[in-house]
Scaffold this active site. Structure first.
Site, PDB file in Angstrom:
ATOM      1  N   SER A 121       6.216  10.388 -14.740  1.00  0.00           N
ATOM      2  CA  SER A 121       6.353  12.019 -14.483  1.00  0.00           C
ATOM      3  C   SER A 121       5.393  12.031 -15.135  1.00  0.00           C
ATOM      4  O   SER A 121       4.539  11.310 -15.626  1.00  0.00           O
ATOM      5  CB  SER A 121       7.422  12.339 -15.035  1.00  0.00           C
TER       6      SER A 121
ATOM      7  N   LYS B 123       5.356  14.863  -9.102  1.00  0.00           N
ATOM      8  CA  LYS B 123       5.723  15.386 -11.232  1.00  0.00           C
ATOM      9  C   LYS B 123       7.257  15.350 -11.457  1.00  0.00           C
ATOM     10  O   LYS B 123       7.780  15.227 -12.466  1.00  0.00           O
ATOM     11  CB  LYS B 123       4.709  14.865 -11.957  1.00  0.00           C
TER      12      LYS B 123
ATOM     13  N   TYR C 141       0.109  17.701  -7.379  1.00  0.00           N
ATOM     14  CA  TYR C 141       0.882  16.932  -8.499  1.00  0.00           C
ATOM     15  C   TYR C 141       1.456  17.396  -9.256  1.00  0.00           C
ATOM     16  O   TYR C 141       2.525  16.309  -9.295  1.00  0.00           O
ATOM     17  CB  TYR C 141      -0.832  16.576  -9.543  1.00  0.00           C
TER      18      TYR C 141
ATOM     19  N   ASP D 218       1.070  -0.829  -0.091  1.00  0.00           N
ATOM     20  CA  ASP D 218      -0.167   0.128   0.027  1.00  0.00           C
ATOM     21  C   ASP D 218       1.052   1.017   0.286  1.00  0.00           C
ATOM     22  O   ASP D 218       1.448   1.790   0.959  1.00  0.00           O
ATOM     23  CB  ASP D 218      -0.459  -0.421   1.256  1.00  0.00           C
TER      24      ASP D 218
END
Length: 340
Positions: A177, A212, A208, A94
């Site tokens: 990415s 990335k 986010y 997890d």
């Protein structure tokens, strides 16, 4: 802007399953999140070409469903050149709970004598405000960055062992990415003062984008470290090193958009997004194409749908002028130390 455009509207892929003429039998591959989206498309190809594919994730039911679909692929998918499919197995981790990584990977490593390519592919995007991991990390940062870093740290020894006995440039890590790395925090891609955005305001898309950008930075930093480690040997001879690259799979129709506004999701699906199998080709290129090799120790950035490209300029500037690779690596080593 030109880089943003060429990644949004890429040419057709040239490196596909048909480009792999030799069987991948005997090779071992690891794909996080390999039971859905781009990871599923990639796992299907690796299996069809004879590879041993280890899918890392938390949802065993989703893995079993994906396994059924993959193994139902017609024999024509893996061609007469590679008539024998490989194997699939599940490693339950997890990524939203760092305590699950060490025991699962330690058990997995007892079954492996090699690891040829690891794709750090799993991720979450635009998670609801306030979403956190078990360790109270911002969810996108915790899963996309911290958990994958912890996983990678545990895989370094077997990657090095495999690289030392294989052809140079063939053992790799692929840090997945996104085009959103170009929309990461200024000036260098990471909000180092508050990576979890606990006291800083920031849209989910910015968080986010940061996660990335971290993939690009970590790929670059590990490329440097892997090269340095390869130069250290008892006999003083240089050994082949692990090649580390990052990749933007492309703007794709996957379940990453599940948290996005319904109207925006519908419009983007219709206008801007491509089938997930094309993203699988991007990741396949990054992991297996002979165009990637030891000369790419700068942490090559791969763009859709399987081409060498240029990373975001601000991220590149940070790597060169602010040593953000070392800064992020050192920060994450402290973060994961209690768990590995």
């Amino acid at each position: 802007m030109s880089g943003f455009f060429t990644q949004s509207f890429p040419p057709e892929p040239k490196f596909t399953e048909d480009s792999i003429c030799n069987s991948l039998a005997g090779k071992v591959f690891l794909v996080t999140g390999g039971y859905s989206g781009v990871g599923f498309a990639l796992s299907k190809i690796l299996w069809a070409k004879g590879g041993r594919v280890i899918i890392v994730g938390r949802d065993e039911a989703a893995y079993e469903a994906a396994k059924t679909l993959i193994e139902a692929a017609p024999t024509s998918f893996y061609s007469t050149q590679n008539p024998r499919a490989g194997s699939l197995e599940f490693c339950k981790v997890d990524l939203a709970d760092l305590t699950t990584i060490k025991p699962a990977i330690e058990t997995l490593l007892t079954t492996l004598d090699r690891l040829d390519v690891a794709w750090y592919n799993a991720g979450v995007m635009h998670s609801p405000a306030g979403s956190t991991t078990k360790q109270n990390l911002e969810l996108q940062w915790g899963i996309n960055v911290v958990a994958h870093f912890a996983l990678h740290k545990m895989l370094i020894p077997i990657l090095n062992k495999t690289a030392a006995s294989e052809k140079s440039g063939t053992v790799r890590t692929v840090w997945v990415s996104s085009l959103m790395s170009f929309r990461s925090p200024k000036p260098y891609g990471i909000n180092f003062e508050d990576v979890n955005y606990r006291s800083t305001k920031g849209a989910s898309s910015l968080k986010y984008g940061q996660s990335k950008a971290a993939a690009v930075i970590l790929a670059h930093e590990y490329a440097k470290r892997a090269k340095e480690e390869a130069l250290i040997g008892e006999d003083g001879a240089k050994k082949p090193a692990v090649v580390s690259v990052s990749a933007n799979p492309g703007n794709l129709k996957t379940n990453l958009q599940r948290h996005q506004n319904v109207v925006l999701r519908t419009l983007s699906n219709a206008i801007l997004l491509y089938p997930q199998r094309l993203g699988g080709y991007t990741e396949l290129f990054a992991g297996l194409s002979p165009q990637i090799g030891e000369e790419d120790f700068n942490g090559q950035f791969v763009i859709p749908f399987g081409r060498k490209g240029k990373m975001c300029r601000s991220i590149e500037t940070g790597l060169k002028e602010a040593d953000t690779g070392k800064k992020l690596w050192d920060m994450l080593e402290e973060e994961v130390k209690p768990y590995i």
